[in-house]
Every structure is written in structure tokens, then in C-alpha cells.
Design a protein around this motif. Structure first.
Motif, PDB file in Angstrom:
ATOM      1  N   SER A   1       1.570  23.467  98.427  1.00  0.00           N
ATOM      2  CA  SER A   1       0.924  23.121  97.168  1.00  0.00           C
ATOM      3  C   SER A   1       1.163  21.647  96.817  1.00  0.00           C
ATOM      4  O   SER A   1       0.271  20.967  96.331  1.00  0.00           O
ATOM      5  CB  SER A   1       1.456  24.025  96.053  1.00  0.00           C
ATOM      6  OG  SER A   1       0.779  23.804  94.853  1.00  0.00           O
ATOM      7  N   ASP A   2       2.383  21.148  97.093  1.00  0.00           N
ATOM      8  CA  ASP A   2       2.669  19.733  96.838  1.00  0.00           C
ATOM      9  C   ASP A   2       1.790  18.831  97.700  1.00  0.00           C
ATOM     10  O   ASP A   2       1.358  17.764  97.266  1.00  0.00           O
ATOM     11  CB  ASP A   2       4.139  19.409  97.145  1.00  0.00           C
ATOM     12  CG  ASP A   2       5.108  20.075  96.188  1.00  0.00           C
ATOM     13  OD1 ASP A   2       4.757  20.250  95.003  1.00  0.00           O
ATOM     14  OD2 ASP A   2       6.219  20.426  96.633  1.00  0.00           O
ATOM     15  N   ILE A   3       1.540  19.250  98.932  1.00  0.00           N
ATOM     16  CA  ILE A   3       0.694  18.465  99.832  1.00  0.00           C
ATOM     17  C   ILE A   3      -0.749  18.442  99.337  1.00  0.00           C
ATOM     18  O   ILE A   3      -1.444  17.442  99.465  1.00  0.00           O
ATOM     19  CB  ILE A   3       0.789  18.985 101.283  1.00  0.00           C
ATOM     20  CG1 ILE A   3       2.206  18.744 101.818  1.00  0.00           C
ATOM     21  CG2 ILE A   3      -0.235  18.314 102.193  1.00  0.00           C
ATOM     22  CD1 ILE A   3       2.492  19.357 103.159  1.00  0.00           C
ATOM     23  N   PHE A   4      -1.186  19.547  98.733  1.00  0.00           N
ATOM     24  CA  PHE A   4      -2.534  19.610  98.162  1.00  0.00           C
ATOM     25  C   PHE A   4      -2.754  18.508  97.137  1.00  0.00           C
ATOM     26  O   PHE A   4      -3.835  17.976  97.013  1.00  0.00           O
ATOM     27  CB  PHE A   4      -2.732  20.940  97.413  1.00  0.00           C
ATOM     28  CG  PHE A   4      -3.412  22.018  98.185  1.00  0.00           C
ATOM     29  CD1 PHE A   4      -4.752  21.935  98.493  1.00  0.00           C
ATOM     30  CD2 PHE A   4      -2.721  23.155  98.545  1.00  0.00           C
ATOM     31  CE1 PHE A   4      -5.385  22.957  99.159  1.00  0.00           C
ATOM     32  CE2 PHE A   4      -3.342  24.186  99.213  1.00  0.00           C
ATOM     33  CZ  PHE A   4      -4.681  24.085  99.522  1.00  0.00           C
ATOM     34  N   GLY A   5      -1.743  18.217  96.328  1.00  0.00           N
ATOM     35  CA  GLY A   5      -1.930  17.298  95.231  1.00  0.00           C
ATOM     36  C   GLY A   5      -2.334  18.073  93.997  1.00  0.00           C
ATOM     37  O   GLY A   5      -2.406  19.290  93.997  1.00  0.00           O
ATOM     38  N   SER A   6      -2.590  17.380  92.930  1.00  0.00           N
ATOM     39  CA  SER A   6      -2.932  18.059  91.682  1.00  0.00           C
ATOM     40  C   SER A   6      -4.423  17.961  91.397  1.00  0.00           C
ATOM     41  O   SER A   6      -5.103  17.063  91.861  1.00  0.00           O
ATOM     42  CB  SER A   6      -2.144  17.450  90.518  1.00  0.00           C
ATOM     43  OG  SER A   6      -2.493  16.097  90.379  1.00  0.00           O
ATOM     44  N   GLY A   7      -4.898  18.911  90.634  1.00  0.00           N
ATOM     45  CA  GLY A   7      -6.305  18.936  90.249  1.00  0.00           C
ATOM     46  C   GLY A   7      -6.540  18.079  89.027  1.00  0.00           C
ATOM     47  O   GLY A   7      -5.623  17.472  88.475  1.00  0.00           O
TER      48      GLY A   7
ATOM     49  N   LEU B   1      -8.180  26.537 102.882  1.00  0.00           N
ATOM     50  CA  LEU B   1      -7.365  26.920 101.740  1.00  0.00           C
ATOM     51  C   LEU B   1      -7.937  26.197 100.528  1.00  0.00           C
ATOM     52  O   LEU B   1      -7.849  24.976 100.438  1.00  0.00           O
ATOM     53  CB  LEU B   1      -5.899  26.534 101.939  1.00  0.00           C
ATOM     54  CG  LEU B   1      -5.190  27.111 103.155  1.00  0.00           C
ATOM     55  CD1 LEU B   1      -3.750  26.631 103.200  1.00  0.00           C
ATOM     56  CD2 LEU B   1      -5.241  28.617 103.151  1.00  0.00           C
ATOM     57  N   GLU B   2      -8.562  26.950  99.644  1.00  0.00           N
ATOM     58  CA  GLU B   2      -9.157  26.374  98.434  1.00  0.00           C
ATOM     59  C   GLU B   2      -8.178  26.574  97.286  1.00  0.00           C
ATOM     60  O   GLU B   2      -7.866  27.704  96.917  1.00  0.00           O
ATOM     61  CB  GLU B   2     -10.490  27.055  98.132  1.00  0.00           C
ATOM     62  CG  GLU B   2     -11.516  26.891  99.236  1.00  0.00           C
ATOM     63  CD  GLU B   2     -12.812  27.635  98.960  1.00  0.00           C
ATOM     64  OE1 GLU B   2     -12.964  28.207  97.854  1.00  0.00           O
ATOM     65  OE2 GLU B   2     -13.670  27.633  99.856  1.00  0.00           O
ATOM     66  N   GLN B   3      -7.703  25.483  96.737  1.00  0.00           N
ATOM     67  CA  GLN B   3      -6.694  25.537  95.681  1.00  0.00           C
ATOM     68  C   GLN B   3      -7.331  25.999  94.373  1.00  0.00           C
ATOM     69  O   GLN B   3      -8.210  25.336  93.827  1.00  0.00           O
ATOM     70  CB  GLN B   3      -6.057  24.160  95.509  1.00  0.00           C
ATOM     71  CG  GLN B   3      -4.867  24.145  94.612  1.00  0.00           C
ATOM     72  CD  GLN B   3      -4.253  22.768  94.534  1.00  0.00           C
ATOM     73  OE1 GLN B   3      -4.969  21.791  94.339  1.00  0.00           O
ATOM     74  NE2 GLN B   3      -2.958  22.688  94.697  1.00  0.00           N
ATOM     75  N   LEU B   4      -6.890  27.154  93.868  1.00  0.00           N
ATOM     76  CA  LEU B   4      -7.423  27.715  92.627  1.00  0.00           C
ATOM     77  C   LEU B   4      -6.596  27.311  91.416  1.00  0.00           C
ATOM     78  O   LEU B   4      -7.120  27.235  90.300  1.00  0.00           O
ATOM     79  CB  LEU B   4      -7.488  29.247  92.719  1.00  0.00           C
ATOM     80  CG  LEU B   4      -8.323  29.802  93.876  1.00  0.00           C
ATOM     81  CD1 LEU B   4      -8.237  31.324  93.901  1.00  0.00           C
ATOM     82  CD2 LEU B   4      -9.763  29.342  93.793  1.00  0.00           C
ATOM     83  N   VAL B   5      -5.309  27.075  91.634  1.00  0.00           N
ATOM     84  CA  VAL B   5      -4.416  26.630  90.560  1.00  0.00           C
ATOM     85  C   VAL B   5      -3.884  25.257  90.951  1.00  0.00           C
ATOM     86  O   VAL B   5      -3.203  25.132  91.969  1.00  0.00           O
ATOM     87  CB  VAL B   5      -3.238  27.612  90.358  1.00  0.00           C
ATOM     88  CG1 VAL B   5      -2.259  27.069  89.333  1.00  0.00           C
ATOM     89  CG2 VAL B   5      -3.738  28.984  89.950  1.00  0.00           C
ATOM     90  N   PRO B   6      -4.211  24.216  90.180  1.00  0.00           N
ATOM     91  CA  PRO B   6      -3.734  22.875  90.530  1.00  0.00           C
ATOM     92  C   PRO B   6      -2.212  22.814  90.589  1.00  0.00           C
ATOM     93  O   PRO B   6      -1.522  23.426  89.768  1.00  0.00           O
ATOM     94  CB  PRO B   6      -4.262  21.995  89.391  1.00  0.00           C
ATOM     95  CG  PRO B   6      -5.394  22.768  88.803  1.00  0.00           C
ATOM     96  CD  PRO B   6      -5.032  24.212  88.963  1.00  0.00           C
ATOM     97  N   ALA B   7      -1.696  22.093  91.579  1.00  0.00           N
ATOM     98  CA  ALA B   7      -0.252  21.927  91.724  1.00  0.00           C
ATOM     99  C   ALA B   7       0.289  21.092  90.576  1.00  0.00           C
ATOM    100  O   ALA B   7      -0.329  20.130  90.149  1.00  0.00           O
ATOM    101  CB  ALA B   7       0.060  21.246  93.048  1.00  0.00           C
ATOM    102  N   LYS B   8       1.426  21.501  90.062  1.00  0.00           N
ATOM    103  CA  LYS B   8       2.079  20.763  88.992  1.00  0.00           C
ATOM    104  C   LYS B   8       3.532  21.182  88.953  1.00  0.00           C
ATOM    105  O   LYS B   8       3.845  22.365  89.088  1.00  0.00           O
ATOM    106  CB  LYS B   8       1.410  21.076  87.650  1.00  0.00           C
ATOM    107  CG  LYS B   8       2.011  20.334  86.494  1.00  0.00           C
ATOM    108  CD  LYS B   8       1.331  20.698  85.199  1.00  0.00           C
ATOM    109  CE  LYS B   8       2.044  19.991  84.046  1.00  0.00           C
ATOM    110  NZ  LYS B   8       1.563  20.463  82.768  1.00  0.00           N
ATOM    111  N   LYS B   9       4.421  20.219  88.801  1.00  0.00           N
ATOM    112  CA  LYS B   9       5.851  20.537  88.699  1.00  0.00           C
ATOM    113  C   LYS B   9       6.045  21.534  87.558  1.00  0.00           C
ATOM    114  O   LYS B   9       5.452  21.419  86.500  1.00  0.00           O
ATOM    115  CB  LYS B   9       6.673  19.275  88.412  1.00  0.00           C
ATOM    116  CG  LYS B   9       6.794  18.367  89.611  1.00  0.00           C
ATOM    117  CD  LYS B   9       7.761  18.952  90.602  1.00  0.00           C
ATOM    118  CE  LYS B   9       8.009  17.982  91.724  1.00  0.00           C
ATOM    119  NZ  LYS B   9       8.290  18.622  92.970  1.00  0.00           N
ATOM    120  N   GLY B  10       6.865  22.551  87.823  1.00  0.00           N
ATOM    121  CA  GLY B  10       7.165  23.535  86.807  1.00  0.00           C
ATOM    122  C   GLY B  10       6.256  24.761  86.823  1.00  0.00           C
ATOM    123  O   GLY B  10       6.509  25.717  86.110  1.00  0.00           O
TER     124      GLY B  10
END
Length: 195
Positions: free
Chosen positions: A71-77, A105-114
Motif C-alpha cells: 500500500s505504501d508503494i501504491f502512494g496515496s489517492g 491491483l486497483e487501490q480502492l482505499v487510498p494509502a495513508k499513515k494510520g
């Protein structure tokens, strides 16, 4: 957003660029990271230069070696609440250079700390799969939207069809494969987002 527009208009993550970035941030040489992942420097170099795509198993080992999650590699939305279908980050893994042979892999929830969970849509072509076992902390849930999926957990295999769901502890060695003749689409949720 960490990606570039592909021919079909989606945002595809430049996986190699992201891995190289994080390797340098962590102060690792190519040799150091290859040793931690258990692959050759040559393969890792090809991955970093986007001339080869890792299997999902190798990508997971790379993320762990870097102290990250996939998820960290994906980056944030772009939004913390809504992710539009045409704005999702997309990660292509495994297969050859044609997108049709790669797992999406389609990111449905943007990566974010926490964040407490990670949700992706796995689009797995016939013959595609994790290409090895994966283990990490947490718990996983999945729902097969279409196609079929062979899920193996601790040497116990389950053939799942559209409409079937699964849940298991992520610490258990697990792998998956699409042994069918059509594309499988699986809603896959992990908590915490360690994968």
C-alpha cells in the motif's frame, strides 16, 4: 499521484521507480536489497528499470525488506473519502509486458499513515496468481466478484466461485491462483494495511 496515464486511461504506478525511490530513501544498495528479498541483483535492476515486473510474492518480500507495505508503494489517492473509478491507483504485477497477462491491483482505499485497513480489487488473468506463498501480520477478507480463484492457506486449498467469500489470519502461509479460463475479480481487504 504516483503514476502515469496508460493507453486505456487509468493511472498505473511506475512500480520500478517507486521501489528504487524507497531503496535509496532507506540507504540500501541494489545488492543489499536483492539479498534481503532473496533474488538476483539483475532481476531487481530490471524491476527498478520497469523492464520486468515482480510476482506478487516477490513484491511483498521487497516491501517487507524496505519496511513498507505494498500500500505504501501504491502512494496515496487524491481524496480521503471517495475514490472515483477512473482515478484509482493501479499496480500491475507479474506476467509479461502486455497488460492482459498481468495481475492488476486497483487501490480502492487510498494509502495513508494510520489507516486500519487496505482494500484492493485484484484482477487476475487466467494462469495468474501470487507465484509463491505470502505471510504477514493481520487478517484478510475477500469476495470473488467474478471468475474463480484457488486459494491455498497452510496447504489447504479452496476453489472459490463468484459470490463466495473468505477470511483468514494473514500470518498463515497463503497463496492464490486463477486456474480458470476467464479473468477473476476479487475484492480483497487486509487489516492492518501491512500488505
Amino acid at each position: 499521484m504516483n503514476g502515469e496515464l496508460s493507453q486505456d486511461g487509468d493511472k498505473s504506478i511506475r512500480l520500478g521507480r517507486q521501489i528504487r525511490h524507497w531503496r535509496l530513501v532507506k540507504g540500501l544498495t541494489l545488492r543489499d536489497l536483492a539479498k534481503l528479498v532473496g533474488c538476483s541483483e539483475s532481476l531487481l535492476s530490471k524491476i527498478e528499470n520497469d523492464r520486468a515486473t515482480p510476482s506478487l510474492s516477490t513484491l511483498h518480500k521487497t516491501a517487507v525488506a524496505l519496511g513498507l507495505s505494498i500500500s505504501d508503494i501504491f502512494g496515496s489517492g487524491e481524496s480521503e473519502v471517495v475514490t472515483r473509478a477512473d482515478k484509482r491507483n493501479v499496480l500491475l504485477v507479474d506476467g509479461d509486458e502486455s497488460d492482459g497477462d498481468r495481475i492488476r491491483l486497483e487501490q480502492l482505499v487510498p494509502a495513508k499513515k494510520g489507516r486500519l485497513l487496505q482494500a484492493d480489487m485484484y484482477v487476475i488473468p487466467p494462469g495468474g496468481g501470487s507465484n509463491g506463498e505470502i505471510q504477514h501480520s493481520g487478517e484478510e477478507f475477500g469476495f470473488v466478484v467474478e471468475g474463480s480463484l484457488l486459494l491455498t492457506i497452510e496447504n489447504m486449498s479452496y476453489l472459490l466461485e463468484a459470490g463466495d467469500s473468505f477470511v483468514f489470519r494473514s500470518e498463515l502461509a497463503h497463496s492464490f491462483a486463477n486456474n480458470g479460463n476467464t479473468v477473476a475479480r476479487v475484492l480483497w481487504v487486509n487489516t492492518p494495511p501491512t500488505f
